[in-house]
Write a protein that holds these residues in place. Sequence first.
Motif, PDB file in Angstrom:
ATOM      1  N   ALA A   1       0.878  -1.169   0.000  1.00 37.42           N
ATOM      2  CA  ALA A   1       0.000   0.000   0.000  1.00 37.42           C
ATOM      3  C   ALA A   1       0.912   1.215   0.000  1.00 37.42           C
ATOM      4  CB  ALA A   1      -0.925   0.009   1.215  1.00 37.42           C
ATOM      5  N   ALA A   2       0.345   2.388  -0.279  1.00 30.98           N
ATOM      6  CA  ALA A   2       1.175   3.591  -0.321  1.00 30.98           C
ATOM      7  C   ALA A   2       0.329   4.831  -0.106  1.00 30.98           C
ATOM      8  CB  ALA A   2       1.919   3.689  -1.650  1.00 30.98           C
ATOM      9  N   ILE A   3       1.011   5.918   0.204  1.00 31.84           N
ATOM     10  CA  ILE A   3       0.405   7.249   0.257  1.00 31.84           C
ATOM     11  C   ILE A   3       1.106   8.090  -0.801  1.00 31.84           C
ATOM     12  CG2 ILE A   3       0.083   9.339   1.634  1.00 31.84           C
ATOM     13  CD1 ILE A   3       0.190   7.468   4.114  1.00 31.84           C
ATOM     14  N   LEU A   4       0.334   8.729  -1.647  1.00 32.59           N
ATOM     15  CA  LEU A   4       0.877   9.631  -2.659  1.00 32.59           C
ATOM     16  C   LEU A   4       0.784  11.061  -2.148  1.00 32.59           C
ATOM     17  CD1 LEU A   4       1.890  10.308  -5.534  1.00 32.59           C
ATOM     18  CD2 LEU A   4      -0.520  10.366  -6.250  1.00 32.59           C
ATOM     19  N   SER A   5       1.929  11.753  -2.169  1.00 29.98           N
ATOM     20  CA  SER A   5       1.979  13.167  -1.802  1.00 29.98           C
ATOM     21  C   SER A   5       2.457  13.955  -3.017  1.00 29.98           C
ATOM     22  CB  SER A   5       2.932  13.385  -0.619  1.00 29.98           C
ATOM     23  OG  SER A   5       3.056  14.766  -0.314  1.00 29.98           O
ATOM     24  N   PRO A   6       1.533  14.432  -3.842  1.00 31.49           N
ATOM     25  CA  PRO A   6       1.927  15.085  -5.098  1.00 31.49           C
ATOM     26  C   PRO A   6       2.572  16.451  -4.897  1.00 31.49           C
ATOM     27  CG  PRO A   6      -0.450  15.216  -4.803  1.00 31.49           C
ATOM     28  CD  PRO A   6       0.065  14.325  -3.711  1.00 31.49           C
ATOM     29  N   GLU A   7       2.456  17.034  -3.696  1.00 33.24           N
ATOM     30  CA  GLU A   7       3.033  18.353  -3.436  1.00 33.24           C
ATOM     31  C   GLU A   7       4.488  18.274  -2.961  1.00 33.24           C
ATOM     32  OE1 GLU A   7       1.410  21.182  -4.146  1.00 33.24           O
ATOM     33  OE2 GLU A   7      -0.176  19.887  -4.908  1.00 33.24           O
ATOM     34  N   SER A   8       5.004  17.067  -2.740  1.00 34.98           N
ATOM     35  CA  SER A   8       6.388  16.911  -2.291  1.00 34.98           C
ATOM     36  C   SER A   8       7.338  16.995  -3.487  1.00 34.98           C
ATOM     37  CB  SER A   8       6.585  15.561  -1.587  1.00 34.98           C
ATOM     38  OG  SER A   8       5.772  15.467  -0.442  1.00 34.98           O
ATOM     39  N   GLY A   9       8.595  17.312  -3.205  1.00 34.35           N
ATOM     40  CA  GLY A   9       9.568  17.396  -4.283  1.00 34.35           C
ATOM     41  C   GLY A   9      10.978  17.501  -3.758  1.00 34.35           C
ATOM     42  N   VAL A  10      11.927  17.692  -4.665  1.00 37.59           N
ATOM     43  CA  VAL A  10      13.331  17.862  -4.307  1.00 37.59           C
ATOM     44  C   VAL A  10      13.610  19.348  -4.132  1.00 37.59           C
ATOM     45  CG1 VAL A  10      15.709  17.491  -5.054  1.00 37.59           C
ATOM     46  CG2 VAL A  10      13.967  15.772  -5.550  1.00 37.59           C
ATOM     47  N   PHE A  11      14.348  19.678  -3.103  1.00 33.73           N
ATOM     48  CA  PHE A  11      14.585  21.062  -2.712  1.00 33.73           C
ATOM     49  C   PHE A  11      15.993  21.487  -3.123  1.00 33.73           C
ATOM     50  CE2 PHE A  11      15.499  24.281   0.656  1.00 33.73           C
ATOM     51  CZ  PHE A  11      14.433  25.130   0.410  1.00 33.73           C
ATOM     52  N   ASP A  12      16.107  22.594  -3.845  1.00 32.78           N
ATOM     53  CA  ASP A  12      17.406  23.130  -4.257  1.00 32.78           C
ATOM     54  C   ASP A  12      17.968  23.969  -3.115  1.00 32.78           C
ATOM     55  OD1 ASP A  12      19.616  24.263  -5.419  1.00 32.78           O
ATOM     56  OD2 ASP A  12      18.544  25.251  -7.056  1.00 32.78           O
ATOM     57  N   SER A  13      18.644  23.312  -2.182  1.00 31.10           N
ATOM     58  CA  SER A  13      19.084  23.991  -0.960  1.00 31.10           C
ATOM     59  C   SER A  13      20.092  25.099  -1.248  1.00 31.10           C
ATOM     60  CB  SER A  13      19.676  22.981   0.016  1.00 31.10           C
ATOM     61  OG  SER A  13      20.755  22.277  -0.571  1.00 31.10           O
ATOM     62  N   HIS A  14      21.007  24.881  -2.184  1.00 29.86           N
ATOM     63  CA  HIS A  14      22.026  25.898  -2.456  1.00 29.86           C
ATOM     64  C   HIS A  14      21.399  27.125  -3.122  1.00 29.86           C
ATOM     65  CE1 HIS A  14      25.386  23.357  -1.248  1.00 29.86           C
ATOM     66  NE2 HIS A  14      24.754  22.359  -1.827  1.00 29.86           N
ATOM     67  N   GLY A  15      20.503  26.894  -4.079  1.00 26.21           N
ATOM     68  CA  GLY A  15      19.811  28.021  -4.694  1.00 26.21           C
ATOM     69  C   GLY A  15      18.986  28.799  -3.693  1.00 26.21           C
ATOM     70  N   TYR A  16      18.363  28.082  -2.781  1.00 28.87           N
ATOM     71  CA  TYR A  16      17.559  28.715  -1.731  1.00 28.87           C
ATOM     72  C   TYR A  16      18.426  29.607  -0.838  1.00 28.87           C
ATOM     73  CZ  TYR A  16      14.887  28.798   2.702  1.00 28.87           C
ATOM     74  OH  TYR A  16      14.245  29.169   3.859  1.00 28.87           O
ATOM     75  N   MET A  17      19.558  29.093  -0.414  1.00 29.32           N
ATOM     76  CA  MET A  17      20.429  29.882   0.464  1.00 29.32           C
ATOM     77  C   MET A  17      20.998  31.101  -0.250  1.00 29.32           C
ATOM     78  SD  MET A  17      22.345  27.036   2.840  1.00 29.32           S
ATOM     79  CE  MET A  17      22.725  25.871   1.533  1.00 29.32           C
ATOM     80  N   LEU A  18      21.336  30.956  -1.524  1.00 24.00           N
ATOM     81  CA  LEU A  18      21.808  32.108  -2.286  1.00 24.00           C
ATOM     82  C   LEU A  18      20.718  33.168  -2.414  1.00 24.00           C
ATOM     83  CD1 LEU A  18      23.849  30.363  -5.131  1.00 24.00           C
ATOM     84  CD2 LEU A  18      24.765  31.778  -3.267  1.00 24.00           C
ATOM     85  N   ALA A  19      19.472  32.724  -2.583  1.00 28.43           N
ATOM     86  CA  ALA A  19      18.365  33.675  -2.669  1.00 28.43           C
ATOM     87  C   ALA A  19      18.182  34.424  -1.357  1.00 28.43           C
ATOM     88  CB  ALA A  19      17.080  32.938  -3.050  1.00 28.43           C
ATOM     89  N   LEU A  20      18.266  33.699  -0.244  1.00 27.69           N
ATOM     90  CA  LEU A  20      18.144  34.355   1.061  1.00 27.69           C
ATOM     91  C   LEU A  20      19.291  35.337   1.287  1.00 27.69           C
ATOM     92  CD1 LEU A  20      17.041  31.463   3.454  1.00 27.69           C
ATOM     93  CD2 LEU A  20      15.622  33.214   2.399  1.00 27.69           C
ATOM     94  N   GLU A  21      20.503  34.935   0.907  1.00 26.99           N
ATOM     95  CA  GLU A  21      21.648  35.845   1.053  1.00 26.99           C
ATOM     96  C   GLU A  21      21.433  37.112   0.230  1.00 26.99           C
ATOM     97  OE1 GLU A  21      26.538  35.797   0.726  1.00 26.99           O
ATOM     98  OE2 GLU A  21      25.355  34.232  -0.243  1.00 26.99           O
ATOM     99  N   GLY A  22      20.874  36.955  -0.967  1.00 26.81           N
ATOM    100  CA  GLY A  22      20.597  38.126  -1.795  1.00 26.81           C
ATOM    101  C   GLY A  22      19.579  39.047  -1.156  1.00 26.81           C
ATOM    102  N   GLU A  23      18.535  38.475  -0.546  1.00 25.96           N
ATOM    103  CA  GLU A  23      17.523  39.302   0.107  1.00 25.96           C
ATOM    104  C   GLU A  23      18.092  40.013   1.326  1.00 25.96           C
ATOM    105  OE1 GLU A  23      13.789  37.527   0.906  1.00 25.96           O
ATOM    106  OE2 GLU A  23      13.551  36.670  -1.103  1.00 25.96           O
ATOM    107  N   ILE A  24      18.964  39.328   2.065  1.00 22.16           N
ATOM    108  CA  ILE A  24      19.605  39.973   3.220  1.00 22.16           C
ATOM    109  C   ILE A  24      20.433  41.167   2.762  1.00 22.16           C
ATOM    110  CG2 ILE A  24      21.374  39.659   5.004  1.00 22.16           C
ATOM    111  CD1 ILE A  24      20.367  36.740   5.237  1.00 22.16           C
ATOM    112  N   GLY A  25      21.190  40.993   1.676  1.00 20.15           N
ATOM    113  CA  GLY A  25      22.007  42.086   1.153  1.00 20.15           C
ATOM    114  C   GLY A  25      21.176  43.256   0.667  1.00 20.15           C
ATOM    115  N   GLU A  26      20.036  42.962   0.043  1.00 18.40           N
ATOM    116  CA  GLU A  26      19.177  44.028  -0.480  1.00 18.40           C
ATOM    117  C   GLU A  26      18.587  44.893   0.625  1.00 18.40           C
ATOM    118  OE1 GLU A  26      16.253  42.138  -2.867  1.00 18.40           O
ATOM    119  OE2 GLU A  26      17.647  41.641  -4.506  1.00 18.40           O
ATOM    120  N   THR A  27      18.464  44.334   1.816  1.00 15.90           N
ATOM    121  CA  THR A  27      17.901  45.107   2.937  1.00 15.90           C
ATOM    122  C   THR A  27      18.988  45.677   3.848  1.00 15.90           C
ATOM    123  OG1 THR A  27      17.629  43.057   4.207  1.00 15.90           O
ATOM    124  CG2 THR A  27      15.744  43.808   2.925  1.00 15.90           C
ATOM    125  N   GLY A  28      20.239  45.653   3.370  1.00 15.87           N
ATOM    126  CA  GLY A  28      21.320  46.271   4.135  1.00 15.87           C
ATOM    127  C   GLY A  28      22.031  45.349   5.096  1.00 15.87           C
ATOM    128  N   GLY A  29      21.700  44.065   5.085  1.00 16.31           N
ATOM    129  CA  GLY A  29      22.357  43.120   5.981  1.00 16.31           C
ATOM    130  C   GLY A  29      23.572  42.499   5.352  1.00 16.31           C
TER     131      GLY A  29
END
Length: 281
Positions: free
Chosen positions: A48-76
């Motif tokens: 038997a199984a459970i299907l979770s169609p909203e799950s996926g693979v997370f681009d952790s490095h791209g995510y962290m670079l995006a957060l770093e960019g947002e921190i820089g844009e706000t003066g951090g």
Amino acid sequence: KLVVATDEAEVERIEAIFVQATANGVEGLEHLTGAQARALEPGLNAHAAILSPESGVFDSHGYMLALEGEIGETGGSVVVSTPFERAEPLPGGGFTITAGGEGGASLTTRLLVTAPGLAAQAVAARIDGYPADRIPPGHFGKGIYFRLTGKAPFERLIYPPPIPGALGTHYRKDLGGQAVFGPDLVYVETEDYSVDAAKAAEFEGYIRRFWPGLPDGTLTPDYAGIRPKLHGPGEPQPDFQLHGRDVHGLDGLVALFGIESPGLTSSLAIGEAVSEMLAHD
């Protein structure tokens, strides 16, 4: 993602996941029979199984670079190679922080959030006035991964029921299209990121429970990670701990403990919770 019961005994365990995920607001979950799961992934062993169609693979490095960019844009700024040495509360509020590294540094801040993962307990102990008896014990939970030589067997993430204290060995196809299996769980005393190639046989046996067609000798050592656990072997797994003034008695401080997987994917929600705690501090 497919959460898979490989026999009747595991059905109750994946059903508990379904109930909890539904309570947490996960969308689109479906119960599947073994035949329905195998229709989606023909090489799968599924009762038997459970299907979770909203799950996926997370681009952790791209995510962290995006957060770093947002921190820089706000003066951090994101400052690396600057180890935390101590923090001292100031009489009028805020903290003086002493940092090491080349040349060292001292700075004053109104608010302080500590989230250093494996070093959470050591950092809390270096904050003057933080009650030692309110620092939860920490444990290093090491997990290793093996990569498949050859074509990835499944399009979806495949998760058997969790093992005590961790998710257990599961399958994912990474962003490059290669198959990766892991992690296991071994408690260690030090930060050792080596991968024991001899564990391939153990992994093969576990993987064949949900993928019987795994060819012999196709697993190669990949990498290791260490999780900052708040429970030791045989102990129940607690939730993340976010310590505010009600725990440690210090204004303007939130200390985070046990932020292991899925701490990365839930980090925005954790950040919102921390922000709310500080807003009401």
